[in-house]
Design an enzyme around this catalytic site. Structure first.
Site, short mmCIF file in Angstrom:
data_model
loop_
_atom_site.label_atom_id
_atom_site.label_comp_id
_atom_site.label_asym_id
_atom_site.label_seq_id
_atom_site.Cartn_x
_atom_site.Cartn_y
_atom_site.Cartn_z
N TYR A 1 -114.21 34.32 48.41
CA TYR A 1 -115.00 33.10 48.24
C TYR A 1 -115.08 32.32 49.54
O TYR A 1 -116.17 31.89 49.95
CB TYR A 1 -114.35 32.24 47.14
CG TYR A 1 -115.12 30.98 46.81
CD1 TYR A 1 -116.19 31.01 45.93
CD2 TYR A 1 -114.77 29.76 47.38
CE1 TYR A 1 -116.89 29.85 45.62
CE2 TYR A 1 -115.46 28.60 47.08
CZ TYR A 1 -116.52 28.65 46.20
OH TYR A 1 -117.22 27.50 45.91
N ASP B 1 -132.20 29.59 37.34
CA ASP B 1 -130.81 29.91 37.01
C ASP B 1 -130.82 31.29 36.36
O ASP B 1 -131.85 31.73 35.82
CB ASP B 1 -130.24 28.87 36.04
CG ASP B 1 -128.72 28.83 36.04
OD1 ASP B 1 -128.15 27.94 36.69
OD2 ASP B 1 -128.10 29.71 35.41
#
Length: 253
Positions: A157, A38
């Site tokens: 998106y 991450d």
């Protein structure tokens, strides 16, 4: 599901929270050694440490999936640590503010594409190089209901998430005969920190989101995790190149 990943190695990006964290947890509980990455290094290491304290096999470290060098090193580290790579869930992604297409800045378009599409290709590239050596492996890419439909204000998106599906299908055709299965999961509105941030910003109204789900509720991260594990398991060995909607029925109306 009683699926065992004992002796296998799984890689999960965006694993510090939400769907990535839940998927990493379920892989580990099913016996896999899990590599968790991450951009939030402190949080992903903290979560991986929780796994190991509970007797699970996990290793957490930072990776910016938009950076090719870091992605290459991510896969190398997974293989150096555990010897192989059997499953990968390319989950890391970002949202974008609701913006009319004509008002969308080029910088914002590039930012969304870099993380939500180019990074998926980068992760696949280095995962596939390793899996091709092995002659086996499973990859699940995280698209979205936004990969299946359009919505006003979300052009960047949705364009990126549509691109993930085209990438998944093409790669699946290349690698299916080489023992590597590639599919995509298309989550609906799932209760994750990203969606909570959308509620907080006003970009999404929770009551409206719930009403839009034919099932009458939002999804849970564990429901996506279960789907990913199924797609990586021997229960789905004839499934390749699919875009599996896990959205409470949103895309069927």
């Amino acid at each position: 599901m009683n699926i065992s990943f004992e002796g296998q190695v799984a890689l999960v990006t965006g694993a510090a929270s939400g769907m990535g964290l839940e998927t990493a947890k379920k892989f580990a509980e099913a016996g896999a050694a899990v590599v968790m990455t991450d951009v939030n290094e402190a949080l992903v290491r903290e979560e991986a440490d929780k796994f190991t304290r509970n007797g699970l096999k996990a290793h957490g470290f930072r990776c910016d999936v938009a950076d090719e060098r870091q992605v290459r090193e991510m896969v190398e580290k997974a293989v150096d640590t555990y010897g192989r790579l059997d499953a990968a869930y390319n989950n890391a992604g970002i949202q974008s503010p609701v913006t009319d297409t004509a008002d969308l800045e080029a910088e914002e378009w590039d930012r969304v594409m870099a993380v939500n599409l180019r990074a998926v290709w980068l992760c696949m590239k280095y995962e596939l190089l390793q899996m091709r050596k092995q002659g086996s492996g499973c990859i699940v890419n995280c698209s979205s209901l936004g990969g299946l439909v359009g919505l006003p204000g979300r052009a960047a998106y949705h364009a990126a998430k549509h691109g993930v599906l085209g990438l998944t299908k093409s790669a699946a055709l290349e690698y299916g005969v080489k023992g590597i299965r590639i599919n995509a999961v298309c989550p609906g509105t799932i209760e994750t920190p990203m969606v909570e941030a959308m509620f907080a910003s006003g970009n999404l109204v929770k009551e409206d989101a719930v009403k839009a789900q034919p099932i009458g509720r939002l999804g849970a991260a564990g429901e996506i995790a279960d789907t990913v594990l199924w797609l990586c398991s021997p229960l789905s060995t004839f499934v390749i190149g699919q875009s599996l909607a896990v959205d409470g029925g949103y895309t069927i109306i």
